[in-house]
Design an enzyme around this catalytic site. Structure first.
Site, PDB file in Angstrom:
ATOM      1  CB  THR A 187    -103.556 -36.526  35.941  1.00 23.99           C
ATOM      2  OG1 THR A 187    -102.491 -37.492  35.877  1.00 23.99           O
ATOM      3  CG2 THR A 187    -104.480 -36.922  37.078  1.00 23.99           C
ATOM      4  CG  ASP A 200     -95.533 -31.729  33.852  1.00 24.25           C
ATOM      5  OD1 ASP A 200     -96.068 -32.615  33.168  1.00 24.25           O
ATOM      6  OD2 ASP A 200     -94.318 -31.456  33.762  1.00 24.25           O
ATOM      7  N   GLY A 256     -93.945 -44.754  40.250  1.00 19.04           N
ATOM      8  CA  GLY A 256     -92.826 -44.145  39.515  1.00 19.04           C
ATOM      9  C   GLY A 256     -91.463 -44.475  40.122  1.00 19.04           C
ATOM     10  CG  ASP A 298     -92.502 -42.700  45.010  1.00 15.92           C
ATOM     11  OD1 ASP A 298     -91.818 -41.680  44.825  1.00 15.92           O
ATOM     12  OD2 ASP A 298     -93.748 -42.669  45.127  1.00 15.92           O
ATOM     13  CE  LYS A 317     -94.830 -39.715  46.591  1.00 16.10           C
ATOM     14  NZ  LYS A 317     -95.176 -40.470  45.403  1.00 16.10           N
TER      15      LYS A 317
END
Ligand code: ITT
Length: 195
Positions: free
Chosen positions: A7, A70, A153, A155, A175
Site C-alpha cells: 500500500t 482494498d 479519508g 472518517d 476505531k
C-alpha cells in the site's frame, strides 16, 4: 515475522502497524521503488489480490508475506457508492479531502443530512504457499459535514453505530476496536500465524 504491506496509503500503514504489534510491518516502498498498480478489479477482493500479487512479484523474494488492503465506504442513499471507487471518487488524482467533500456535496444534492453507510476492507495475503483473502465491515452512518481530524479519508463524516461522534473526533482506540480493517486483520492473523 516480516509482513510487507502493498500500500501507498499512510493512514492504512499507521493503522495496520498499530494492529499488528507482534509483527515487523514494512511498507513495500521501504524495500523497492513505489510503482503504479492498476486496480481494475470488480470487487474489493479482486483489487486487494491485484495489489498483493503485484508487490509479491516485484519483490522477487520467496520468503516474504505480502499483505494488501482494498477498502472503501458504501453509502445507502447513493446506491452503495463510492464503494470500490472510494479513493478516486472526486477524480483520478483526488486527495482524501477532495473525496470527502464530494461525498458531502452528494449527500446535500440528495437533500439529506445523513444516510446509513458502511466501510468494507478486503485483505489479501500472498506468499509462496498460496493466496488468501478475508473481509471486515464497520456499519454506521455518514453526515453531510466533516468534524474532527482523527483517522483519515472519510472518517470525519462517519459515525460508527453505537456512537454519536465521528471517527474524526473519537479516540483512535475506538476505531482500532471497531473498524473494518481491524476485523479483517483479526482473520488475516489467524492465517498468517500458521506460516
Ligand atoms: P492503496 O491502494 O495504495 O492501498 P488507496 O488509498 O488507493 O491506497 P484503496 O484503493 O483501498 O486505497 O482506497 C481506499 C479509500 O477508501 C481510501 O482512499 C479512503 O478514502 C477510503 N477508506 C478506506 N478505509 C478507510 C478508513 O478506515 N477510514 C477512512 N477512509 C477509508
Amino acid at each position: 515475522m516480516k509482513l510487507v504491506l502493498a500500500t501507498s496509503n499512510r493512514g492504512k500503514v499507521k493503522e495496520i502497524k498499530a494492529l499488528c504489534k507482534d509483527y515487523e510491518v514494512i511498507p513495500y516502498s521501504e524495500l523497492i521503488d513505489e510503482f503504479e498498480i492498476i486496480e481494475d478489479g470488480n470487487s474489493f477482493k479482486e483489487n486487494a489480490l491485484i495489489k498483493a500479487r503485484a508487490v509479491f512479484k516485484a519483490l522477487n523474494d520467496e520468503n516474504v508475506i505480502v499483505l494488501a488492503d482494498d477498502s472503501g465506504i458504501s453509502v445507502d442513499i447513493l446506491d452503495a457508492k463510492p464503494g470500490i471507487y472510494s479513493a478516486r471518487y472526486a477524480g483520478k488524482d483526488a486527495t482524501d479531502k477532495d473525496n470527502l467533500y464530494k461525498l458531502i456535496e452528494d449527500l446535500k444534492a440528495k437533500g439529506v443530512e445523513t444516510s446509513p453507510a458502511h466501510y468494507t476492507a478486503a485483505i489479501a495475503i500472498v506468499t509462496k504457499k498460496g493466496e488468501y483473502t478475508v473481509h471486515g465491515w464497520m456499519y454506521g452512518k455518514v453526515i453531510a459535514k466533516a468534524i474532527g481530524n482523527g483517522g483519515f479519508g472519510y472518517d470525519p463524516m462517519f459515525i460508527p453505530s453505537g456512537h454519536s461522534k465521528t471517527l474524526g473526533e473519537l479516540d483512535d482506540e475506538v476505531k482500532k476496536k471497531l473498524s473494518h480493517r481491524s476485523k479483517a486483520l483479526g482473520l488475516a492473523k489467524l492465517i498468517i500465524e500458521n506460516f
